[in-house]
Design a protein around this motif. Structure first.
Motif, PDB file in Angstrom:
ATOM      1  N   TRP A  64    -101.062 -16.246 -11.319  1.00 62.91           N
ATOM      2  CA  TRP A  64    -100.310 -15.867 -10.118  1.00 62.91           C
ATOM      3  C   TRP A  64     -98.807 -15.807 -10.393  1.00 62.91           C
ATOM      4  CZ3 TRP A  64     -96.651 -18.831  -7.507  1.00 62.91           C
ATOM      5  CH2 TRP A  64     -96.549 -20.171  -7.895  1.00 62.91           C
ATOM      6  N   GLN A  65     -98.328 -16.632 -11.320  1.00 68.44           N
ATOM      7  CA  GLN A  65     -96.902 -16.667 -11.593  1.00 68.44           C
ATOM      8  C   GLN A  65     -96.418 -15.402 -12.293  1.00 68.44           C
ATOM      9  OE1 GLN A  65     -95.756 -20.299 -13.546  1.00 68.44           O
ATOM     10  NE2 GLN A  65     -96.424 -21.594 -11.860  1.00 68.44           N
ATOM     11  N   ARG A  95     -99.469 -13.288  -2.757  1.00 71.43           N
ATOM     12  CA  ARG A  95     -98.116 -13.848  -2.689  1.00 71.43           C
ATOM     13  C   ARG A  95     -97.066 -12.817  -3.091  1.00 71.43           C
ATOM     14  NH1 ARG A  95     -99.980 -19.437  -5.529  1.00 71.43           N
ATOM     15  NH2 ARG A  95    -101.007 -20.325  -3.696  1.00 71.43           N
ATOM     16  N   LEU A  96     -97.430 -11.931  -4.000  1.00 72.68           N
ATOM     17  CA  LEU A  96     -96.494 -10.881  -4.419  1.00 72.68           C
ATOM     18  C   LEU A  96     -96.058 -10.040  -3.230  1.00 72.68           C
ATOM     19  CD1 LEU A  96     -95.099  -9.231  -6.692  1.00 72.68           C
ATOM     20  CD2 LEU A  96     -97.213  -7.886  -6.838  1.00 72.68           C
ATOM     21  N   PRO A 133     -91.735 -16.670  -5.271  1.00 67.46           N
ATOM     22  CA  PRO A 133     -91.467 -15.238  -5.016  1.00 67.46           C
ATOM     23  C   PRO A 133     -90.055 -14.988  -4.509  1.00 67.46           C
ATOM     24  CG  PRO A 133     -93.596 -15.881  -4.112  1.00 67.46           C
ATOM     25  CD  PRO A 133     -92.909 -17.142  -4.520  1.00 67.46           C
ATOM     26  N   GLY A 175    -102.168 -14.585  -6.538  1.00 65.33           N
ATOM     27  CA  GLY A 175    -100.904 -13.999  -6.961  1.00 65.33           C
ATOM     28  C   GLY A 175    -100.636 -12.646  -6.317  1.00 65.33           C
ATOM     29  N   ALA A 218     -93.462  -7.405  -9.668  1.00 67.51           N
ATOM     30  CA  ALA A 218     -92.412  -7.094  -8.700  1.00 67.51           C
ATOM     31  C   ALA A 218     -91.536  -5.932  -9.141  1.00 67.51           C
ATOM     32  CB  ALA A 218     -91.539  -8.336  -8.475  1.00 67.51           C
ATOM     33  N   ILE A 278     -96.434 -12.269 -10.050  1.00 69.13           N
ATOM     34  CA  ILE A 278     -95.212 -12.209  -9.251  1.00 69.13           C
ATOM     35  C   ILE A 278     -94.037 -11.749 -10.109  1.00 69.13           C
ATOM     36  CG2 ILE A 278     -93.512 -13.642  -8.050  1.00 69.13           C
ATOM     37  CD1 ILE A 278     -95.859 -15.261  -6.940  1.00 69.13           C
TER      38      ILE A 278
END
Length: 429
Positions: A60-61, A136-137, A274, A133, A68, A64
């Motif tokens: 997930w990190q 959250r992005l 984020p 992820g 992005a 992001i």
């Protein structure tokens, strides 16, 4: 900041629901199984989460971070899925070895070994950092919260069914396994509706060809995640190793009640990362504000643990667990420290210093694990709790020192006598 607090609000709402359901299934599990069998249950769950945490990449990190940009998250998602598949293979091998050797170092009956291995495999197949992820992005925290609420709901319902029809360790482990599968399926469904998956992008090589630092970031975040697991789940396993199943069960209850703040710290990290990636110019100011709020929240939570912790243990768990009150209080202090450090660690990760964050956390975590046996021999569960408190305190102090050095921030005393932060016009990051 407005969007950040809104996202934290959604995440905390989900955590609140999770906490309510947790109290229900914790009550059922402790009263149904008793302290010894609950210890076996705690060891199996900790083993499954340890194996998954060691094998799992924090996809997930980097979804992001690299999703992005203008190209969108396609290649980052494909790389994440490829890593998830690698995690399942690696984790299955680790699980087989750990379960095969379990009786050499854990108080786990032989009849529970196959159940343990099965739970490990289910946990691996339920890895869900990639769909999380993607949500959250796009700042879809409300959607993610709704999907993640499936897990505590299924756990609570499963615990009720286990209490009624299968009141043993196997029944409660099956309830936990069903919840893992349900939440993973739900997250993938809602994530792919927002961001369709292009399977042709699934590759371990496409993204690294464009970004040289991908693998360093991947391994740094993976090892940082492994350290988080080591600081929580591995310690429960080692408490069982040095103190037996009953001590492991009691320590698990104390940790779950006392370290609710660690979950809150993880919640803040998930919401703040984020924002730090998208708003690098104000990243330090955002992290500073969140750290100030965390100090107040942490102090309040520790006070609540002191005032109501003994009552909570007596109400939720059986009388056998009442002796773990002070361990719970110490763990709540450790959680408050982690809460303060959450924004600092996220700041390092967002600045591409995930490897630095890993080393800062690695040293105190390894030190705590090495001293755990001595700590338990000295004062049982309280000794283990002090080991965790020391590890958290050293790690957060390290994050603070590194952030100051990287940003070249000097702490000066203002004319009014209050400390103020001075930042250079051209920050190093």
């Amino acid at each position: 900041m407005k969007r950040l607090f809104k996202n934290i609000g959604w995440l905390l709402g989900g955590r609140g629901f999770n906490a309510a359901m947790s109290l229900l299934y914790l009550y059922l599990a402790t009263h149904t199984l008793g302290i010894e069998s609950f210890g076996h249950f705690a060891i199996i769950v900790a083993l499954g989460q340890t194996v998954t945490g060691l094998a799992n990449f924090q996809t997930w990190q980097f979804i992001i971070r690299w999703g992005a940009n203008g190209d969108g998250p396609g290649e980052a998602t494909g790389f994440a899925i490829a890593l998830d598949l690698l995690s399942v293979v690696m984790g299955a091998v680790i699980a087989a070895f750990v379960v095969w050797t379990a009786q050499m170092w854990l108080p786990l009956p032989s009849e529970l070994l196959w159940l343990t291995f099965g739970y490990c495999i289910v946990s691996l197949l339920s890895i869900r950092t990639t769909p999380t992820g993607l949500l959250r992005l796009r700042f879809k925290f409300a959607t993610a919260t709704g999907a993640e609420a499936v897990q505590p709901a299924i756990r609570a319902a499963g615990a009720v069914l286990a209490w009624m029809f299968m009141p043993n360790v196997a029944g409660f482990i099956m309830a936990w396994a069903a919840a893992e599968v349900a939440v993973a399926v739900t997250l993938w469904i809602v994530a792919t509706r927002k961001e369709p998956i292009d399977l042709s992008q699934v590759s371990l090589t496409k993204l690294p060809k464009k970004h040289r630092d991908v693998w360093r970031f991947v391994w740094s975040t993976n090892m940082s995640g492994s350290l988080t697991i080591a600081g929580k789940q591995v310690i429960i396993l080692l408490v069982g190793t040095f103190g037996g199943a009953a001590l492991a069960g009691g320590f698990r209850v104390a940790a779950q009640l006392g370290q609710a703040l660690v979950t809150l710290a993880q919640t803040i990290s998930k919401a703040i990362l984020p924002e730090l990636v998208h708003d690098k110019e104000n990243a330090v100011e955002i992290a500073r504000r969140m750290a100030n709020i965390a100090v107040v929240a942490g102090g309040l939570a520790v006070g609540m643990a002191l005032l109501f912790g003994r009552w909570g243990l007596a109400t939720i768990a059986e009388d056998d667990f009442s002796g773990f009150y002070w361990a719970m209080v110490i763990l709540s202090i450790a959680g408050a420290v982690e809460l303060v450090g959450a924004s600092l660690e996220s700041l390092l990760v967002s600045a591409g210093k995930a490897h630095t964050a890993f080393f800062v956390r690695a040293v105190p975590t390894i030190l705590a694990l090495l001293l755990l046996g001595t700590a338990i021999e000295w004062d049982g569960a309280k000794g283990a709790a002090f080991a965790m408190l020391g590890s958290s305190s050293l790690a957060v102090l390290g994050f603070f020192v590194v952030v100051l050095n990287l940003r070249e921030i000097k702490i000066a005393v203002a004319p009014g006598g209050e400390a103020e932060l001075k930042k250079p016009e051209r920050p190093a990051l």
